[in-house]
Motif scaffolding. Sequence first.
Motif, mmCIF file in Angstrom:
data_model
loop_
_atom_site.group_PDB
_atom_site.id
_atom_site.type_symbol
_atom_site.label_atom_id
_atom_site.label_comp_id
_atom_site.label_asym_id
_atom_site.label_seq_id
_atom_site.Cartn_x
_atom_site.Cartn_y
_atom_site.Cartn_z
ATOM 1 N N ALA A 288 52.518 9.812 -54.498
ATOM 2 C CA ALA A 288 52.753 10.603 -55.305
ATOM 3 C C ALA A 288 54.158 9.665 -56.804
ATOM 4 O O ALA A 288 54.110 9.042 -57.738
ATOM 5 N N ALA A 289 55.272 9.721 -55.578
ATOM 6 C CA ALA A 289 56.087 9.003 -56.600
ATOM 7 C C ALA A 289 55.948 7.276 -56.853
ATOM 8 O O ALA A 289 56.344 7.075 -58.053
ATOM 9 N N GLY B 66 61.333 14.108 -65.046
ATOM 10 C CA GLY B 66 60.393 13.985 -65.343
ATOM 11 C C GLY B 66 59.324 13.340 -64.734
ATOM 12 O O GLY B 66 58.263 13.137 -64.545
ATOM 13 N N LEU B 67 60.147 12.505 -63.600
ATOM 14 C CA LEU B 67 59.733 12.079 -62.275
ATOM 15 C C LEU B 67 59.746 13.176 -61.831
ATOM 16 O O LEU B 67 58.378 13.099 -60.434
ATOM 17 N N ILE B 68 60.152 13.994 -61.077
ATOM 18 C CA ILE B 68 60.239 14.612 -60.298
ATOM 19 C C ILE B 68 59.453 15.625 -61.049
ATOM 20 O O ILE B 68 57.884 15.849 -59.564
ATOM 21 N N GLY B 69 58.833 15.763 -62.145
ATOM 22 C CA GLY B 69 58.314 16.911 -62.814
ATOM 23 C C GLY B 69 56.383 16.194 -62.375
ATOM 24 O O GLY B 69 55.617 17.038 -62.280
ATOM 25 N N ALA C 281 51.274 16.052 -59.193
ATOM 26 C CA ALA C 281 50.661 15.480 -58.618
ATOM 27 C C ALA C 281 50.221 15.980 -57.211
ATOM 28 O O ALA C 281 49.525 15.919 -56.863
ATOM 29 N N VAL C 282 51.331 16.457 -56.597
ATOM 30 C CA VAL C 282 51.493 16.841 -55.425
ATOM 31 C C VAL C 282 50.620 18.671 -55.311
ATOM 32 O O VAL C 282 49.419 18.738 -54.338
ATOM 33 N N ARG C 283 50.997 19.036 -55.941
ATOM 34 C CA ARG C 283 50.822 20.988 -55.967
ATOM 35 C C ARG C 283 50.387 21.170 -57.440
ATOM 36 O O ARG C 283 51.078 21.958 -57.830
ATOM 37 N N ALA D 135 54.118 13.713 -46.330
ATOM 38 C CA ALA D 135 55.341 13.341 -46.843
ATOM 39 C C ALA D 135 54.597 11.802 -47.574
ATOM 40 O O ALA D 135 55.386 11.801 -48.712
ATOM 41 N N ARG D 136 54.189 11.656 -46.420
ATOM 42 C CA ARG D 136 52.781 9.877 -46.883
ATOM 43 C C ARG D 136 52.444 10.894 -48.760
ATOM 44 O O ARG D 136 52.260 9.756 -50.079
ATOM 45 N N ARG D 137 52.635 11.610 -49.253
ATOM 46 C CA ARG D 137 51.721 12.494 -50.658
ATOM 47 C C ARG D 137 52.878 12.146 -51.651
ATOM 48 O O ARG D 137 52.094 11.522 -52.564
ATOM 49 N N TYR D 138 53.997 13.256 -50.770
ATOM 50 C CA TYR D 138 55.210 12.556 -51.958
ATOM 51 C C TYR D 138 55.058 10.793 -52.248
ATOM 52 O O TYR D 138 56.063 10.759 -53.818
#
Length: 54
Positions: free
Chosen positions: A12-13, A30-33, A38-40, A6-9
Motif C-alpha cells: 500500500a505504501a 496524506g501518505l499515512i492516510g 488501502a489496508v483497512r 506487513a506485506r499489505r502495508y
Amino acid sequence: MDRKTARRYVDAAQAARLLRTDGVEALDDGLIGAVIEAVRPAARTGTGPPGTNC
C-alpha cells in the motif's frame, strides 16, 4: 505482526508512491492516510433500521 500483514502495508505504501529509499521526511498525513485506507477500508455506515441495535 504477521509477514502477510506487513506485506499489505508495504504494498500500500509503494502504491502511494513511497520508495524504500525514502527517508522519514517522506512520511506525512496524506501518505499515512492513503496507506491506512488501502489496508483497512472504512466499514459501511449504518447497521440497519433504527431501534434494532440492542
